[in-house]
Design a protein around this motif. Structure first.
Motif, PDB file in Angstrom:
ATOM      1  N   PRO A  40     -32.245  66.912  74.723  1.00 59.34           N
ATOM      2  CA  PRO A  40     -31.914  65.529  74.319  1.00 59.34           C
ATOM      3  C   PRO A  40     -31.094  65.409  73.039  1.00 59.34           C
ATOM      4  O   PRO A  40     -30.568  64.333  72.751  1.00 59.34           O
ATOM      5  N   LEU A  41     -30.987  66.479  72.252  1.00 63.11           N
ATOM      6  CA  LEU A  41     -30.210  66.406  71.018  1.00 63.11           C
ATOM      7  C   LEU A  41     -28.715  66.294  71.328  1.00 63.11           C
ATOM      8  O   LEU A  41     -28.262  66.718  72.397  1.00 63.11           O
ATOM      9  N   PRO A  42     -27.935  65.750  70.393  1.00 63.34           N
ATOM     10  CA  PRO A  42     -26.517  65.461  70.665  1.00 63.34           C
ATOM     11  C   PRO A  42     -25.596  66.669  70.518  1.00 63.34           C
ATOM     12  O   PRO A  42     -24.537  66.592  69.888  1.00 63.34           O
ATOM     13  N   GLU A 140     -28.301  57.271  63.827  1.00 60.05           N
ATOM     14  CA  GLU A 140     -28.691  57.395  65.223  1.00 60.05           C
ATOM     15  C   GLU A 140     -30.199  57.567  65.341  1.00 60.05           C
ATOM     16  O   GLU A 140     -30.814  58.232  64.501  1.00 60.05           O
ATOM     17  N   TYR A 142     -33.618  59.245  66.564  1.00 66.69           N
ATOM     18  CA  TYR A 142     -33.976  60.610  66.957  1.00 66.69           C
ATOM     19  C   TYR A 142     -34.503  60.576  68.395  1.00 66.69           C
ATOM     20  O   TYR A 142     -35.312  59.704  68.748  1.00 66.69           O
ATOM     21  N   PRO A 143     -34.094  61.519  69.254  1.00 65.07           N
ATOM     22  CA  PRO A 143     -34.454  61.438  70.669  1.00 65.07           C
ATOM     23  C   PRO A 143     -35.861  61.928  71.002  1.00 65.07           C
ATOM     24  O   PRO A 143     -36.254  61.914  72.166  1.00 65.07           O
TER      25      PRO A 143
END
Length: 389
Positions: A40-42, A140, A142-143
């Motif tokens: 899930p991190l960008p 942003e 955090y996911p």
């Protein structure tokens, strides 16, 4: 306390096969895991392992609750009471820095790095590493999840909710204690890692940790030495203290109460040295010898030839001897003897924490010479003919 998925990821093709090996090992042990092509991190990864329903919790809150339960059951906790020696006259006699004595029939040395070294030769089998965390705020969200890289340099990420919003904790940048020229750069490395993926709006906190590492990466938990019945140790958690400490506590409880544990051979502090551990033993002790000799032969500027800025420390030559000089924010210069009181290595300046750190066994001292971390149990001193008035 909350459950989160935990990911081990790689950005390199070289580590994909190792991730599959790790996956098969986990499944063979009955640990639920799955392979993932993305996280899930960008940022893009070559592959990852996902472990669902892992525990994320606040270690200090947990420890304080343990302490409360311990005291409620009749236990006693003594703070600011440093143990400096162990005697064997009346069972075990713990001697404190204040000269007081505590007598016990059974004793567990769980002082992070063992301060007692007359059995077990732990100073030849444990080395210490430092690692760093930068807590950032980002534009942003955090996911979710906890993340750690498979390759070097290790990077880890997780989040922490606070009253002032969510923090993203970026960790890593490990190095042997006392063996980093500029520790401030370690925080910069973590920020450099985060900046391409997050819009950093604030950096409210930075901190560091110190961990005991063993030759084979497994903790030492069990009988201190083969010839010391009722004397136990728990050490060498290798950056996984929140889990390894609990496993060690359960093991030691079983050894003391039941006389046996199904895990005792795996964690046995006197376990047989394997080939890989033997190579590590030679390498680590060569490093210690190199640091010991190098510190004694280092060419230094004379103290009168340098100008220290406020907050700056440096090893200098003073009256023909190696000394540590630090100028406080108020302009006061503090001078200490740089010879570590553990085994005589020369300590180095840690610019980020403003401490003197030993490159041999990891003892740390404040700029005034007071103990920050062991195994040393004596403060740094300065000979009268060296310490200027």
């Amino acid at each position: 306390f909350e459950t989160q998925p935990a990911f081990m990821f790689t950005e390199s093709d070289e580590y994909v096969e190792e991730l599959y090996d790790e996956l098969n090992a986990a499944l063979n042990l009955g640990i639920q895991a799955e392979y993932a092509e993305s996280i899930p991190l960008p940022f893009t990864v070559k592959g990852a392992l996902r472990f669902n329903n892992q525990a994320q919790f606040h270690p200090l809150k947990y420890t304080l609750s343990l302490a409360e339960a311990f005291i409620g059951s009749g236990g006693r906790i003594f703070e600011k009471t440093r143990a400096v020696e162990v005697g064997f006259d009346e069972g075990f006699c713990i001697i404190t820095a204040q000269g007081k004595k505590v007598i016990s029939d059974k004793l567990i040395i769980a002082s992070h790095y063992p301060f007692y070294n007359k059995h077990g030769m732990y100073f030849t089998r444990i080395y210490q590493e430092r690692s760093y965390i930068t807590a950032i705020k980002a534009a942003e969200p955090y996911p979710g999840g906890m993340y750690i890289s498979a390759e070097q340099p290790v990077r880890s990420l997780r989040s922490q909710k606070t009253d002032n919003g969510e923090l993203i904790l970026v960790g890593g940048a490990r190095h042997k204690t006392g063996q980093c020229e500029d520790t401030w750069k370690k925080y910069e490395e973590l920020l450099d890692f985060a900046n391409p993926y997050f819009t950093v709006t604030d950096i409210p906190y930075r901190w560091s940790a110190q961990d005991c590492m063993t030759l084979d990466s497994l903790p030492y938990a069990g009988q201190f030495a083969e010839d010391t019945p009722n004397l136990y140790i728990a050490s060498g958690f290798g950056k996984w203290g929140m889990t390894n400490s609990m496993a060690s506590a359960m093991l030691l409880k079983d050894l003391i109460v039941k006389g046996d544990s199904p895990w005792k051979d795996v964690y046995n502090p006197s376990r047989e040295t394997k080939k890989a551990s033997a190579i590590s033993f030679v390498s680590e002790n060569f490093n210690v010898a190199k640091q010991l000799i190098g510190g004694k032969l280092e060419a230094l500027d004379k103290v009168e030839d340098i100008q220290l800025n406020p907050g700056e420390g440096k090893a200098v030559e003073l009256s023909g001897k190696r000394a540590g000089a630090y100028r406080s924010e108020e302009g006061i210069v503090h001078i200490v003897n740089t010879t570590c009181t553990h085994m005589g290595c020369e300590v180095n300046w840690n610019s980020a924490e403003r401490t003197w750190d030993c490159p041999c066994h990891g003892s740390r001292f404040s700029y005034e010479g007071k103990i920050v971390e062991g195994p040393s149990v004596k403060e740094l001193n300065m000979d009268a003919d060296v310490n200027p008035v």
